[in-house]
Design a protein around this motif. Structure first.
Motif, PDB file in Angstrom:
ATOM      1  N   TYR A 182       0.855  -1.188   0.000  1.00  0.00           N
ATOM      2  CA  TYR A 182       0.000   0.000   0.000  1.00  0.00           C
ATOM      3  C   TYR A 182       0.889   1.235   0.000  1.00  0.00           C
ATOM      4  N   GLN A 183       0.855   1.972  -1.098  1.00  0.00           N
ATOM      5  CA  GLN A 183       1.718   3.130  -1.289  1.00  0.00           C
ATOM      6  C   GLN A 183       0.974   4.414  -0.935  1.00  0.00           C
ATOM      7  N   VAL A 184       1.415   5.063   0.153  1.00  0.00           N
ATOM      8  CA  VAL A 184       0.774   6.306   0.585  1.00  0.00           C
ATOM      9  C   VAL A 184       1.357   7.496  -0.152  1.00  0.00           C
ATOM     10  N   TRP A 185       2.657   7.467  -0.369  1.00  0.00           N
ATOM     11  CA  TRP A 185       3.401   8.600  -0.935  1.00  0.00           C
ATOM     12  C   TRP A 185       4.594   8.021  -1.673  1.00  0.00           C
ATOM     13  N   ASP A 186       5.126   8.753  -2.661  1.00  0.00           N
ATOM     14  CA  ASP A 186       6.286   8.190  -3.368  1.00  0.00           C
ATOM     15  C   ASP A 186       7.581   8.988  -3.206  1.00  0.00           C
ATOM     16  N   LYS A 187       7.526  10.168  -2.565  1.00  0.00           N
ATOM     17  CA  LYS A 187       8.749  10.971  -2.390  1.00  0.00           C
ATOM     18  C   LYS A 187       8.792  11.574  -0.978  1.00  0.00           C
ATOM     19  N   PRO A 188       9.293  10.860   0.020  1.00  0.00           N
ATOM     20  CA  PRO A 188       9.813   9.491  -0.055  1.00  0.00           C
ATOM     21  C   PRO A 188       8.698   8.464  -0.125  1.00  0.00           C
ATOM     22  N   LEU A 189       9.102   7.220  -0.221  1.00  0.00           N
ATOM     23  CA  LEU A 189       8.145   6.129  -0.395  1.00  0.00           C
ATOM     24  C   LEU A 189       7.579   5.713   0.962  1.00  0.00           C
ATOM     25  N   TYR A 190       6.341   6.173   1.227  1.00  0.00           N
ATOM     26  CA  TYR A 190       5.677   5.885   2.499  1.00  0.00           C
ATOM     27  C   TYR A 190       4.678   4.747   2.339  1.00  0.00           C
ATOM     28  N   THR A 191       4.531   3.978   3.414  1.00  0.00           N
ATOM     29  CA  THR A 191       3.484   2.964   3.468  1.00  0.00           C
ATOM     30  C   THR A 191       2.863   2.997   4.862  1.00  0.00           C
ATOM     31  N   LEU A 192       2.068   1.994   5.217  1.00  0.00           N
ATOM     32  CA  LEU A 192       1.439   1.904   6.532  1.00  0.00           C
ATOM     33  C   LEU A 192       1.674   0.514   7.105  1.00  0.00           C
ATOM     34  N   ASN A 193       1.849   0.435   8.411  1.00  0.00           N
ATOM     35  CA  ASN A 193       2.060  -0.871   9.023  1.00  0.00           C
ATOM     36  C   ASN A 193       0.741  -1.530   9.403  1.00  0.00           C
ATOM     37  N   GLY A 194       0.821  -2.650  10.090  1.00  0.00           N
ATOM     38  CA  GLY A 194      -0.379  -3.410  10.399  1.00  0.00           C
ATOM     39  C   GLY A 194      -1.295  -2.796  11.431  1.00  0.00           C
ATOM     40  N   LYS A 195      -0.815  -1.784  12.156  1.00  0.00           N
ATOM     41  CA  LYS A 195      -1.644  -1.144  13.180  1.00  0.00           C
ATOM     42  C   LYS A 195      -2.548  -0.047  12.618  1.00  0.00           C
ATOM     43  N   SER A 196      -2.337   0.341  11.387  1.00  0.00           N
ATOM     44  CA  SER A 196      -3.155   1.409  10.799  1.00  0.00           C
ATOM     45  C   SER A 196      -4.541   0.866  10.459  1.00  0.00           C
ATOM     46  N   ILE A 197      -5.512   1.764  10.428  1.00  0.00           N
ATOM     47  CA  ILE A 197      -6.875   1.351  10.117  1.00  0.00           C
ATOM     48  C   ILE A 197      -6.994   0.872   8.666  1.00  0.00           C
ATOM     49  N   VAL A 198      -6.116   1.366   7.792  1.00  0.00           N
ATOM     50  CA  VAL A 198      -6.125   0.896   6.402  1.00  0.00           C
ATOM     51  C   VAL A 198      -5.795  -0.597   6.352  1.00  0.00           C
ATOM     52  N   SER A 199      -4.861  -1.024   7.198  1.00  0.00           N
ATOM     53  CA  SER A 199      -4.519  -2.441   7.234  1.00  0.00           C
ATOM     54  C   SER A 199      -5.697  -3.283   7.701  1.00  0.00           C
TER      55      SER A 199
END
Length: 296
Positions: A182-199
């Protein structure tokens, strides 16, 4: 003397009755930090300190009671007319005080913590809204409805939210897992860990977040790290400001590229922990199911 005693007794009874009524009118709920928030009567003037909070308040039937919000509070349409008190970096404390709110609903993030103390000094009750699970969205709607005196609308909305998530959970409960990035942002390359509500949405759909075990909620990862994990699908947002999943096209050996599983979703539907996560999760589930159909 008897008249005086009788009058005194009546006054005492009236005072006790008034005190009892005042006590009965008090509203107490726990916020997402576990802190008890108590109001002596339903709030009539509330400030929403995050876009998802604005959406939750409207869903709870209290949209007309929002006197202030922050930038990007743009849904529903009526939210665009609400005066702003700042953004996620800086809050205008003088303007907040001038609006005379009887409740402020906050969201904790890196830049906001420094301003919490200033809000506390205003002596206005604070409710921290930060649902960590999909169930927390309906819970927030219910509790905000209690604080705002709009329980009838809030409870009905919450029941509908729960029912829709339950239906999706049942639909995708036994589907084969899909490992995804799951790509939140690309500069820098952000994602979300398993604790986020998206997960939580990802899990409901039968997806597996390849970076779920990272300790930071919104970690920066490398292209090399993603390539090493070789996800079956990659999800980004449709908003240009957040970058594009097209950056993975130069890597044809990656499974997500090979199977044509580079997907775009409307970011506000998943990245805001509000009622529209129902629609966002539905879209996510449908794309994950599409990835299953692309298996060779």
């Amino acid at each position: 003397m008897k008249k005086l005693i009788f009058a005194t007794a009546l006054l005492a009874a009236a005072t006790a009755s008034a005190s009892s009524s005042s006590s009965a009118a008090a509203i107490s709920v726990r916020d997402d930090d576990g802190n008890v928030v108590t109001l002596q009567k339903p709030a009539q003037r509330v400030i929403a300190m995050a876009p998802h909070v604005t959406e939750l308040l409207f869903a709870a039937g209290a949209g007309e009671k929002i006197v202030g919000a922050v930038t990007y509070s743009d849904y529903p349409e009526a939210a665009k007319k609400i005066p702003h008190v700042g953004d996620n970096r800086l809050i205008d404390m003088e303007r907040v005080a001038a609006m005379r709110p009887d409740l402020i609903v906050i969201w904790m993030h890196g830049g906001f913590e420094r301003q919490i103390e200033g809000l506390r000094k205003l002596g206005i009750p604070l409710f921290h809204s930060e649902p960590a699970k999909l169930d927390g969205i309906a819970d927030n709607v219910v509790r905000l409805g209690q604080l705002m005196g709009t329980e009838t609308v809030a409870n009905a909305t919450a029941a509908d939210i729960r029912a829709q998530f339950a239906a999706m959970a049942k639909q995708y409960a036994n589907r084969p897992p899909v490992r995804l990035f799951y790509q939140v942002w690309d500069k820098p390359l952000y994602t979300l860990n398993g604790k986020s509500i998206v997960s939580d949405s990802i899990r409901l759909c039968g997806g597996v977040n390849i970076f779920a075990d990272l300790k930071v909620t919104a970690p920066v990862v490398s292209i090399e790290g993603v390539l090493q994990e070789n996800p079956e699908a990659i999800f980004g947002t449709s908003e240009k400001d957040y970058g594009s999943v097209d950056l993975w096209k130069p890597y044809p050996n990656m499974l997500a590229v090979k199977n044509n599983n580079l997907f775009r979703l409307q970011g506000d539907l998943l990245n805001r922990a509000g009622p529209r996560m129902v629609a966002g999760t539905k879209a996510l589930c449908e794309k994950i199911e599409e990835a299953r159909q692309h298996r060779k």
